[in-house]
Write a protein that holds these residues in place. Sequence first.
Motif, mmCIF file in Angstrom:
data_model
loop_
_atom_site.group_PDB
_atom_site.id
_atom_site.type_symbol
_atom_site.label_atom_id
_atom_site.label_comp_id
_atom_site.label_asym_id
_atom_site.label_seq_id
_atom_site.Cartn_x
_atom_site.Cartn_y
_atom_site.Cartn_z
ATOM 1 N N GLU A 427 0.837 -1.205 0.000
ATOM 2 C CA GLU A 427 0.000 0.000 0.000
ATOM 3 C C GLU A 427 0.869 1.252 0.000
ATOM 4 O O GLU A 427 0.529 2.267 -0.631
ATOM 5 N N VAL A 428 1.992 1.187 0.692
ATOM 6 C CA VAL A 428 2.931 2.316 0.684
ATOM 7 C C VAL A 428 3.448 2.546 -0.729
ATOM 8 O O VAL A 428 3.460 3.682 -1.231
ATOM 9 N N ILE A 429 3.892 1.467 -1.374
ATOM 10 C CA ILE A 429 4.443 1.583 -2.729
ATOM 11 C C ILE A 429 3.377 2.058 -3.712
ATOM 12 O O ILE A 429 3.647 2.874 -4.603
ATOM 13 N N ARG A 430 2.139 1.591 -3.542
ATOM 14 C CA ARG A 430 1.040 2.073 -4.392
ATOM 15 C C ARG A 430 0.847 3.578 -4.232
ATOM 16 O O ARG A 430 0.643 4.311 -5.216
ATOM 17 N N GLY A 431 0.937 4.070 -2.990
ATOM 18 C CA GLY A 431 0.822 5.508 -2.767
ATOM 19 C C GLY A 431 1.960 6.278 -3.412
ATOM 20 O O GLY A 431 1.770 7.427 -3.850
ATOM 21 N N ALA A 432 3.137 5.661 -3.482
ATOM 22 C CA ALA A 432 4.323 6.311 -4.044
ATOM 23 C C ALA A 432 4.370 6.242 -5.566
ATOM 24 O O ALA A 432 5.189 6.923 -6.179
ATOM 25 N N THR A 433 3.495 5.431 -6.146
ATOM 26 C CA THR A 433 3.566 5.217 -7.594
ATOM 27 C C THR A 433 2.212 5.487 -8.258
ATOM 28 O O THR A 433 1.972 6.589 -8.751
ATOM 29 N N LEU A 434 1.309 4.506 -8.240
ATOM 30 C CA LEU A 434 0.025 4.666 -8.919
ATOM 31 C C LEU A 434 -0.749 5.882 -8.425
ATOM 32 O O LEU A 434 -1.179 6.733 -9.219
ATOM 33 N N HIS A 435 -0.940 5.987 -7.107
ATOM 34 C CA HIS A 435 -1.763 7.084 -6.594
ATOM 35 C C HIS A 435 -1.101 8.438 -6.817
ATOM 36 O O HIS A 435 -1.798 9.433 -7.090
ATOM 37 N N ALA A 436 0.213 8.488 -6.715
ATOM 38 C CA ALA A 436 0.907 9.749 -6.987
ATOM 39 C C ALA A 436 0.791 10.128 -8.456
ATOM 40 O O ALA A 436 0.613 11.311 -8.794
ATOM 41 N N ALA A 437 0.877 9.147 -9.344
ATOM 42 C CA ALA A 437 0.711 9.428 -10.777
ATOM 43 C C ALA A 437 -0.694 9.931 -11.066
ATOM 44 O O ALA A 437 -0.891 10.865 -11.859
ATOM 45 N N GLU A 438 -1.685 9.341 -10.393
ATOM 46 C CA GLU A 438 -3.066 9.801 -10.587
ATOM 47 C C GLU A 438 -3.231 11.234 -10.108
ATOM 48 O O GLU A 438 -3.980 12.018 -10.713
ATOM 49 N N ALA A 439 -2.538 11.597 -9.039
ATOM 50 C CA ALA A 439 -2.607 12.978 -8.550
ATOM 51 C C ALA A 439 -2.099 13.959 -9.592
ATOM 52 O O ALA A 439 -2.554 15.109 -9.664
ATOM 53 N N ILE A 440 -1.160 13.523 -10.420
ATOM 54 C CA ILE A 440 -0.614 14.377 -11.471
ATOM 55 C C ILE A 440 -1.526 14.414 -12.700
ATOM 56 O O ILE A 440 -1.769 15.479 -13.281
ATOM 57 N N PHE A 441 -2.055 13.245 -13.076
ATOM 58 C CA PHE A 441 -2.777 13.169 -14.357
ATOM 59 C C PHE A 441 -4.286 13.385 -14.243
ATOM 60 O O PHE A 441 -4.915 13.793 -15.228
ATOM 61 N N ASP A 442 -4.884 13.129 -13.096
ATOM 62 C CA ASP A 442 -6.336 13.330 -12.972
ATOM 63 C C ASP A 442 -6.765 14.750 -13.332
ATOM 64 O O ASP A 442 -7.743 14.930 -14.074
ATOM 65 N N PRO A 443 -6.085 15.800 -12.810
ATOM 66 C CA PRO A 443 -6.521 17.156 -13.171
ATOM 67 C C PRO A 443 -6.402 17.447 -14.666
ATOM 68 O O PRO A 443 -7.139 18.292 -15.191
ATOM 69 N N LYS A 444 -5.506 16.743 -15.330
ATOM 70 C CA LYS A 444 -5.334 16.943 -16.776
ATOM 71 C C LYS A 444 -6.405 16.226 -17.578
ATOM 72 O O LYS A 444 -6.527 16.414 -18.792
ATOM 73 N N GLY A 445 -7.163 15.344 -16.884
ATOM 74 C CA GLY A 445 -8.159 14.553 -17.595
ATOM 75 C C GLY A 445 -7.529 13.493 -18.472
ATOM 76 O O GLY A 445 -8.136 13.067 -19.474
ATOM 77 N N LYS A 446 -6.343 13.015 -18.084
ATOM 78 C CA LYS A 446 -5.614 12.035 -18.887
ATOM 79 C C LYS A 446 -5.341 10.775 -18.076
ATOM 80 O O LYS A 446 -5.219 10.832 -16.849
ATOM 81 N N PRO A 447 -5.200 9.643 -18.749
ATOM 82 C CA PRO A 447 -4.735 8.436 -18.041
ATOM 83 C C PRO A 447 -3.272 8.601 -17.659
ATOM 84 O O PRO A 447 -2.544 9.398 -18.273
ATOM 85 N N ILE A 448 -2.826 7.854 -16.656
ATOM 86 C CA ILE A 448 -1.440 7.956 -16.226
ATOM 87 C C ILE A 448 -0.491 7.520 -17.353
ATOM 88 O O ILE A 448 -0.818 6.646 -18.156
ATOM 89 N N GLU A 449 0.680 8.131 -17.389
ATOM 90 C CA GLU A 449 1.711 7.777 -18.361
ATOM 91 C C GLU A 449 2.867 7.035 -17.712
ATOM 92 O O GLU A 449 3.740 6.504 -18.411
ATOM 93 N N TYR A 450 2.906 7.001 -16.394
ATOM 94 C CA TYR A 450 3.912 6.277 -15.621
ATOM 95 C C TYR A 450 3.320 6.032 -14.247
ATOM 96 O O TYR A 450 2.222 6.478 -13.942
ATOM 97 N N GLY A 451 4.032 5.288 -13.410
ATOM 98 C CA GLY A 451 3.524 5.010 -12.066
ATOM 99 C C GLY A 451 3.119 3.567 -11.854
ATOM 100 O O GLY A 451 2.880 3.150 -10.723
ATOM 101 N N VAL A 452 3.039 2.787 -12.933
ATOM 102 C CA VAL A 452 2.721 1.360 -12.879
ATOM 103 C C VAL A 452 3.606 0.656 -13.903
ATOM 104 O O VAL A 452 3.921 1.223 -14.952
ATOM 105 N N ILE A 453 4.010 -0.570 -13.588
ATOM 106 C CA ILE A 453 4.745 -1.377 -14.572
ATOM 107 C C ILE A 453 3.710 -2.068 -15.449
ATOM 108 O O ILE A 453 3.074 -3.047 -15.040
ATOM 109 N N ARG A 454 3.530 -1.507 -16.649
ATOM 110 C CA ARG A 454 2.453 -1.961 -17.523
ATOM 111 C C ARG A 454 2.823 -1.639 -18.967
ATOM 112 O O ARG A 454 3.365 -0.556 -19.231
ATOM 113 N N PRO A 455 2.549 -2.532 -19.904
ATOM 114 C CA PRO A 455 2.838 -2.213 -21.301
ATOM 115 C C PRO A 455 2.156 -0.924 -21.737
ATOM 116 O O PRO A 455 0.993 -0.666 -21.406
ATOM 117 N N GLY A 456 2.894 -0.119 -22.479
ATOM 118 C CA GLY A 456 2.380 1.148 -22.976
ATOM 119 C C GLY A 456 2.755 2.341 -22.130
ATOM 120 O O GLY A 456 2.655 3.485 -22.591
#
Length: 526
Positions: A427-456
């Motif tokens: 949960e700590v790592i999720r806060g440091a990665t996925l949730h932090a990326a969402e904090a950056i991209f949500d206001p832009k109305g865009k999907p995350i571009e980093y923050g998760v190890i995922r193709p694309g």
Amino acid sequence: MKYSITFCLACLLALPPAFSQIKLNPAPDRRADEGEGPFERLIIRGAIVIDGTGAPPAGPADIVIEGNKIVEIRQVGVPKVPIKDSDRPQGATKEIDAHGAYVMPGLINLHAHVGEAKKSPNAEYPYKLWLAHGITTIRGVPAENVAWTQSEKKRSAANQIVAPRIIAFHTMGSGENWKGGPVHTPEKAREWVQWAATQGVDGIKFFNHPPDVLQAAIDAAHANKMGTVAHIAQPMVAETNALDAARMGLDVLTHYYGLFESLYKNEDIQHWPAEFNYNDEQHRFSQVAYQWDKIHPRGSKPWQDLIDEFLKHDLILDPTMTAYLAGRDLMRERNAEWHQEYTLPSLWDFYTPNRENHGSYFYNWTTWDETAWRNFYKVWMSFLNDYKNAGGRVTVSDDASFIYNLWGFGYIEEMELLQEAGFHPLEVIRGATLHAAEAIFDPKGKPIEYGVIRPGLLADLVIVDENPIENLKVLYGTGFLKLNDETNQLERVGGIKYTIKDGIIYDAEKLRQDVKNMVKAQKQQQ
């Protein structure tokens, strides 16, 4: 002759004029020997993957990166069984042997300051400390002034410098090219936000504004797809607490300001001592902790109602507990083992108690103060854990370069503090990665571009030989001491091995050595 650490640190009080620099130097251009890549086809072999979503580690896996994008994560076997080469992706132009190592998404620091020149004359120093701790993106709040930050942001995006990716938040009214003067009205707030959007500013950091000005700025920011974060300072909180700001549409609450004030049970504003003066920082930061028993208790209806309202408004909490950690144990933070090799003399001089430098307020820090802060942390941590358990997002940041809090190291401390609060390391790592990326991209109305190890997604990754789920301390640049049962000797293990940003591989140990060399060089100038 050997000197004690106390003596060495005390001798830093009298520094030569070379440390009194006014202008912060931008990072030097990235040299050919700094970072490898990006590569046509990089394959990280045999890793145990922590993907950042909260899913459990899985491996061995091969991660395929082409240029700066992840294109495949392939599970290639099971533990303790030889891997069949026929099952593995082929055609690598570069390989990293990560068998037995752990790979996580690059960490994201949502509350970053590059610092002032008198703390660190060169931006290269905090940049390399961050990267050496796996931090591939920072959100400056602000990093530095608008023009300086925009320049560094572009250079980092182009990988012309050794630095994390930079997201630029700024305070209202700031900007060398802003000609509109102070921002005191809703009209002026909207005008500044429009101007900031044209300058490439990604979001706004709020400190102290009347409610109508704050509301106008939040609305204008969202209209321009910009994010918002608030440090609800004590001069502001009597009019706008955290609940008020959430109802206005604030995206992120940083620190603890306004949170306790939203839960008062027998007062409407904090009942300050008669001699209190906000400009005396020991008054300001000691008295904050004495709120711990002035609020509705954990589990009460007002406590749960606040959580429910925060969830309704999708407020993200970015606590930066590490920034105030010296308050509950001054000796521990002042004598942290990394200071000797990693803290610049100029930064140590800034930390040393005095009445002028922000956060250097330990003029007469007592057991009373530390006890209050320990109680404060218990309540604060309880709320953060309850909010997370209810579905709220809690992120990881350091707010370093104040209060004995060092870039990079403070970020890992924050991760440990969240585990102390009740978070599982995943949960700590999720806060440091996925949730932090969402904090950056949500206001832009865009999907995350980093923050998760995922193709694309972008190839921002951290590789560490030890298991961070077993012990988050392996992420510190200093690692940690562990007994080798075969030799019966303590060994220092851990420390991030590689930080990959935009597909470029940085040797984290080399980054740490560069920082040590900067510290040694400045000490030699004394």
